[in-house]
Write an enzyme that holds these catalytic residues in place. Sequence first.
Site, PDB file in Angstrom:
ATOM      1  N   ASN A   1       0.794  -1.218   0.000  1.00  0.00           N
ATOM      2  CA  ASN A   1       0.000   0.000   0.000  1.00  0.00           C
ATOM      3  C   ASN A   1       0.831   1.276   0.000  1.00  0.00           C
ATOM      4  O   ASN A   1       0.403   2.299  -0.501  1.00  0.00           O
ATOM      5  CB  ASN A   1      -0.957   0.010   1.207  1.00  0.00           C
ATOM      6  CG  ASN A   1      -0.289  -0.433   2.489  1.00  0.00           C
ATOM      7  OD1 ASN A   1       0.365  -1.467   2.558  1.00  0.00           O
ATOM      8  ND2 ASN A   1      -0.454   0.358   3.531  1.00  0.00           N
TER       9      ASN A   1
ATOM     10  N   CYS B   1      -2.264   4.711   8.088  1.00  0.00           N
ATOM     11  CA  CYS B   1      -2.596   3.987   9.310  1.00  0.00           C
ATOM     12  C   CYS B   1      -1.670   4.384  10.438  1.00  0.00           C
ATOM     13  O   CYS B   1      -1.993   4.243  11.605  1.00  0.00           O
ATOM     14  CB  CYS B   1      -2.489   2.494   9.067  1.00  0.00           C
ATOM     15  SG  CYS B   1      -3.300   2.027   7.541  1.00  0.00           S
TER      16      CYS B   1
HETATM   17  C1  LIG Z   1      -6.399  -0.718   3.530  1.00  0.00           C
HETATM   18  C2  LIG Z   1      -5.628  -1.979   3.674  1.00  0.00           C
HETATM   19  C3  LIG Z   1      -5.992  -2.960   4.601  1.00  0.00           C
HETATM   20  C4  LIG Z   1      -7.123  -2.776   5.571  1.00  0.00           C
HETATM   21  O1  LIG Z   1      -8.372  -2.822   4.965  1.00  0.00           O
HETATM   22  P1  LIG Z   1      -9.617  -2.183   5.770  1.00  0.00           P
HETATM   23  O2  LIG Z   1     -10.815  -2.617   5.009  1.00  0.00           O
HETATM   24  O3  LIG Z   1      -9.402  -0.701   5.771  1.00  0.00           O
HETATM   25  O4  LIG Z   1      -9.565  -2.765   7.147  1.00  0.00           O
HETATM   26  C5  LIG Z   1      -5.256  -4.120   4.646  1.00  0.00           C
HETATM   27  N1  LIG Z   1      -4.210  -4.313   3.824  1.00  0.00           N
HETATM   28  C6  LIG Z   1      -3.834  -3.402   2.922  1.00  0.00           C
HETATM   29  C7  LIG Z   1      -2.687  -3.691   2.022  1.00  0.00           C
HETATM   30  C8  LIG Z   1      -4.513  -2.199   2.821  1.00  0.00           C
HETATM   31  O5  LIG Z   1      -4.122  -1.286   1.931  1.00  0.00           O
END
Ligand SMILES: *Cc1c(COP(=O)(O)O)cnc(C)c1O
Length: 401
Positions: A158, A332
Amino acid sequence: METRRVYLDHNATTPLHPEVKKEMIEAMEMFGNPSSMHAFGREAHANIEHARQSVAGFIGAHEDELVFVGSGSEANNTVLSLFACASNLCIPGFKARQTIITSRIEHPCVLETSQCLAHRGTTVKLLDVDRYGRIDIDQLKEYLSDDVGLVSVMTANNEIGTLQDISEIGRLAHENGSLMHTDAVQAFGKMPLDVDELGVDFLTMSAHKIYGPKGIGALYVRKGTPYCPFIRGGHQEKGRRAGTENTLGIMGLAKAVEMRALEMEDEARRFAAMKEVLVKGIEERIDNALFNGHPELSMPNTVNVSFPGAEGEAILLYLDLAGIAVSTGSACASGSLDPSHVLLATGSSAERAHGSIRISMGRETTMEEIEYVLDVLPGVISRIRSMSTAYIKGEEHVAAK
Ligand SMILES: *Cc1c(COP(=O)(O)O)cnc(C)c1O
């Protein structure tokens, strides 16, 4: 003068697709409990099962293999927590294997759950990555032993966008008799994914990264794979996830997936063109810009770049004044000033990690917006750098905090 607003933080979340919004507004009239046997319930139930077919079909899965959950984070927690399951739902052979292999650059919901399991007796081995964020396959081979129950590696990162060779990692895991999980939240809906081609037993998805609603995700669980519910106490999702279904969210997710199937391919080409202009523009207009992530094996919508001598948070705030929304390393971790664990894992210095921003494009991003960023960003960086007395041009060195 009205400042314009340019949203370039799509890896954090995305706006609802207009079609998703429309679908959800209509679905709001439908309030029946999908478990009820009367017509109100049956209507909701039918819509959920239709949605399940759409989402499963999109990743080459069978509808029985798809579990709707509350988020991507919940899906990841569910998979890792199989190891802590004390019930007899897990097959004995799986329970006997008490080692998890994952990587240093996973999302915090994987890393923190792993840490928690480690305190409870699970052995957790973390794979290193190279300077582009690719995991070390030789180290994986070294770590694989007959005690490894699960390998969990994300499809796309991400923060820096780097892609992993999930098929190869899955092949090695299976050869070793281990299960394979991939957190595909960032890759899902941005590129074609097929669970058989990837060779995974579990795959994590989330709706709000693909123009769907927040608070809804899905977990693919290959038929026959050991499984324990993370949330117990209901027969919903065939006993795999208790709690009255989020009918609205599920329908929103399915609509988002349908739209991705239509838009994903053209969009990837558009991103590639815009990314090239953005990267070249930054290189030409700003001294000492250091790009993070893999130059090719990367998501086309993501650019992560460090400007030594300029703090990421300061860059973010100055860009925000110009109406441009980007993020520092990780949304995050915002609120914490710790340097990104992902950039540190790539061998980046803390200074370089602190000076990084992530620009992530989305379906409405235009070339004109990219040009606007290229007009604004050089001034922002030089302004911040000129205030940082210790920044010496051309050197990756900034004063201690
Ligand atoms: C956003 C994200 C998550 C978490 O997903 P949510 O639905 O916001 O809990 C997990 N892994 C990656 C790689 C992300 O980008």
